[in-house]
Design an enzyme around this catalytic site. Structure first.
Site, PDB file in Angstrom:
ATOM      1  N   LYS A 115       0.866  -1.181   0.000  1.00  0.00           N
ATOM      2  CA  LYS A 115       0.000   0.000   0.000  1.00  0.00           C
ATOM      3  C   LYS A 115       0.902   1.230   0.000  1.00  0.00           C
ATOM      4  O   LYS A 115       1.933   1.245   0.680  1.00  0.00           O
ATOM      5  CB  LYS A 115      -0.879  -0.038   1.258  1.00  0.00           C
ATOM      6  N   SER A 140      -9.729   1.937   2.967  1.00  0.00           N
ATOM      7  CA  SER A 140      -8.838   2.683   2.117  1.00  0.00           C
ATOM      8  C   SER A 140      -7.821   1.828   1.361  1.00  0.00           C
ATOM      9  O   SER A 140      -7.195   2.318   0.422  1.00  0.00           O
ATOM     10  CB  SER A 140      -8.074   3.714   2.958  1.00  0.00           C
ATOM     11  N   SER A 144     -10.011  -0.491   7.101  1.00  0.00           N
ATOM     12  CA  SER A 144      -9.428  -0.367   5.763  1.00  0.00           C
ATOM     13  C   SER A 144      -8.706  -1.583   5.198  1.00  0.00           C
ATOM     14  O   SER A 144      -8.344  -1.576   4.022  1.00  0.00           O
ATOM     15  CB  SER A 144      -8.469   0.817   5.722  1.00  0.00           C
TER      16      SER A 144
END
Ligand code: GLN
Length: 484
Positions: free
Chosen positions: A76, A151, A175
Site C-alpha cells: 500500500k 482505504s 481499511s
C-alpha cells in the site's frame, strides 16, 4: 491467473520449475494489461522488481533464500519505500521519494520478496471506497462500476485480480477488512502494536495497524510471520514474541466458542448478507464449534466515537505537511503564512480537510472535554464490552460490512453514509483487537466478507478458524472475470 498459495509458489521456485524473473514478468504483464482499467497501482516498479527477482533467483540457487524469496508482492502506498515515490494517495506527497524503508517494507525485503509496486488508496487512508485518492478511484475487479472498498482498495483489487501474489494494507477503522470483503479476499488487521508502524505514514496513531491482504488464511499466516515483531523505532510496538502462525492453522475447532453479537446480526442487517454469514457460522458448527449469542451493547457508539478520535489524531499528525520540508509547496508564496495556507489548501483533498477541521475543533480548548474526552471514555466502554465477551467466548464472528461493494459515486457526496460502511469493523480498532475478513457466499455475484474478531494477540486462533473454513469451502478460490 495463478491460484497457488505462497508456499506452493515458493516450493516451485526452489524446485526450479520457473524462476522468480519469469514469475515477476508474468505479474508485470498482467499489471500492464489490467491496471489501466482497475487503477489498483499508483506506481509500478518494473525495473527494480526484475532486479530483485534476479537477486532472489541467485539466492534460491545458492540455498540461502528467505521465507518469501522471489514472491512478487505489492505495498500500500502508505508504507515508505526507499527511492520510490510514496504518495499516500495525496497530491501533498505526489513528489515525495521516501528516503528510507518502513519497517514492514524492510522485513519483506529481508524475506526476499519482490516489490512489484505501490497500491492505490484513499488519500491518507481516509475513506471507505478509494474515491478520495488523488490518483482516482480503484475499480472493483468483480464489477467495473463498483468501488473496491477502502482505504486499502488498491491492494484488495490487485490481490483479487491477480496483479500480485499478496499485498500489505493498513486498517484504522476497517481499511483492510472492508476492501477485503468487497473484493473477495482474505484480510487481517493484527492486534494494535503487533506490526511496527515505523515508516507507515500516520493517520490516527492509536488506531493504525498494518496487516496482510491475501488469497487465503494460509498466505496471511506466512505474511504476518514476516511483518510482525518488536521494533524499537515504534514506541507502541509490542515486545510479545511472534507466534508460529502456520503451525496453528490445522488445529481442530472442536469446542471453539464463537460469540455472535446480537447487535451485528439484527434486523438492520441486509437479509442476504445475514444469510451468507449464517451459512458460514453453520459450517463452523459442523466443524465442532459452538455458537453463543453475545451482546456488545455499545456497538452503536463506535462510529461516532471513532469520528472524534480519528480526526483529532489526524489533525495533529497532518500538521507536519506544511510545504516547508518535503511534499507539495504552492507556487511563489508571498510570506510564511501564505506558504502554509496555500500549500495545505492545494495539497490536501476535500475529505482530508474535513477531517482536519473536525479534529482541530474537537481538540480546541473550549470543546476538548465535550468531544475528545467524552470519546475517550466511550472508547473504554467499547473495549470493556469486548473484555466481558471474551470471558465467555474464544472468537467473535459477524458480517464485515453492511453491504456488498456499492456503485462508484453512489456515496461520494454523503460522508456520513460513507462512514457507516465501517459500522462493524471500527470497534476492533478502538479496542486494539485483531480482526479478519474472509470471503463467504456471494450475493448477486458480489463478494461478502465474514468478520472474525479475536482477543489480544490471538491472531493464531483467527488464522486457524479462517483456514479451517477455507479447507471446507471454496468461496476464497473464486476469481473475478477480469482475471481469467
Ligand atoms: N473508512 C474509515 C475512515 O475513513 C477507516 C479508514 C481506515 O481504516 N484507514 O476513516
Amino acid at each position: 491467473m495463478r491460484s497457488q498459495s505462497i508456499s506452493a509458489l515458493a516450493q516451485s521456485l526452489r524446485a526450479g520449475e520457473f524462476s522468480s524473473v519469469e514469475l515477476t514478468r508474468e505479474y508485470l504483464d498482467r499489471i500492464a494489461a489490467l491496471n489501466p482499467q482497475l487503477n489498483s497501482y499508483i506506481t509500478v516498479c518494473e525495473e527494480s522488481a526484475l532486479q530483485e527477482a534476479e537477486l532472489a533467483d541467485r539466492r534460491i540457487r545458492g540455498g540461502d533464500a528467505g521465507l518469501l524469496a522471489g514472491i512478487p508482492i505489492a505495498h500500500k502506498d502508505i508504507f515508505c519505500s526507499e527511492g520510490v515515490r510514496t504518495s499516500c494517495g495525496s497530491r501533498m506527497l505526489d513528489n515525495f521519494i521516501a528516503p528510507y524503508d518502513a519497517h514492514v517494507v524492510s522485513r519483506f525485503r529481508e524475506a526476499g520478496a519482490v516489490m512489484l509496486g505501490k497500491t492505490n488508496m484513499d488519500e491518507f487512508a481516509m475513506g471507505s471506497s478509494n474515491e478520495t485518492s488523488y490518483y482516482g478511484a480503484v475499480r472493483n475487479p468483480w464489477h467495473p462500476e463498483r468501488v473496491a472498498g477502502g482505504s486499502s482498495g488498491g491492494s484488495a483489487a490487485a490481490v483479487a485480480a491477480g496483479l500480485c501474489v499478496a499485498a500489505t494494507g493498513t486498517d484504522t477503522g476497517g481499511s483492510i477488512r472492508q476492501p477485503a470483503a468487497f473484493c473477495g479476499i482474505t484480510g487481517l488487521k493484527p492486534t494494535y502494536g503487533r506490526v511496527s508502524r515505523f515508516g507507515m505514514i500516520a493517520f490516527a496513531s492509536s488506531l493504525d495497524q498494518g496487516g496482510p491482504m491475501t488469497r487465503s488464511a494460509e498466505d496471511a499466516a506466512l505474511m504476518l510471520e514476516v511483518m510482525a515483531g518488536f521494533d524499537e523505532r515504534d514506541s507502541t510496538s509490542a515486545e510479545q514474541p511472534v507466534a508460529d502462525y502456520r503451525a496453528a492453522l490445522e488445529q481442530d475447532l472442536k469446542g471453539l466458542r464463537i460469540g455472535v453479537p446480537k447487535e451485528y446480526m439484527d434486523a438492520a442487517l441486509d437479509e442476504e448478507i445475514a444469510a451468507s454469514v449464517q451459512l458460514a457460522l453453520d459450517e463452523y458448527v459442523r466443524l465442532g464449534a459452538e455458537l453463543v449469542e453475545i451482546s456488545l451493547p455499545n456497538t452503536h457508539l463506535a462510529v461516532p466515537t471513532y469520528y472524534v478520535v480519528a480526526p483529532a489524531e489526524c489533525s495533529s499528525n497532518l500538521s507536519r505537511f506544511d510545504g516547508v520540508r518535503y511534499g507539495y509547496r504552492c507556487r511563489e508564496p508571498k510570506d510564511l503564512e501564505d506558504l502554509y495556507k496555500r500549500s495545505r489548501g492545494e495539497g490536501f483533498g476535500q475529505e482530508v480537510k474535513r477531517r482536519i477541521m473536525i479534529g482541530t475543533y474537537a481538540l480546541s480548548a473550549g470543546y476538548y472535554d465535550a468531544y475528545y474526552l467524552k470519546a475517550q471514555k466511550l472508547r473504554h466502554r467499547i473495549s470493556d464490552d469486548f473484555r466481558a465477551a471474551f470471558e465467555k467466548v474464544d472468537l467473535i464472528m459477524g458480517p464485515t460490512a453492511p453491504s456488498t461493494a456499492f456503485g462508484l459515486g453512489e456515496k461520494a457526496d454523503d460522508p456520513v453514509n460513507m462512514y457507516l460502511c465501517d459500522i462493524y469493523t471500527i470497534a476492533a480498532n478502538l479496542a486494539g483487537l485483531p480482526g479478519m475478513s474472509i470471503p463467504v457466499r456471494p450475493v448477486d455475484g458480489m463478494p461478502v466478507g465474514l468478520q472474525l474478531i479475536g482477543n489480544y494477540f490471538d491472531e493464531g486462533r483467527l488464522l486457524n478458524a479462517a483456514h479451517r473454513l477455507q479447507q471446507e469451502s471454496n468461496w476464497h478460490l473464486a476469481t473475478p472475470v477480469t482475471s481469467e
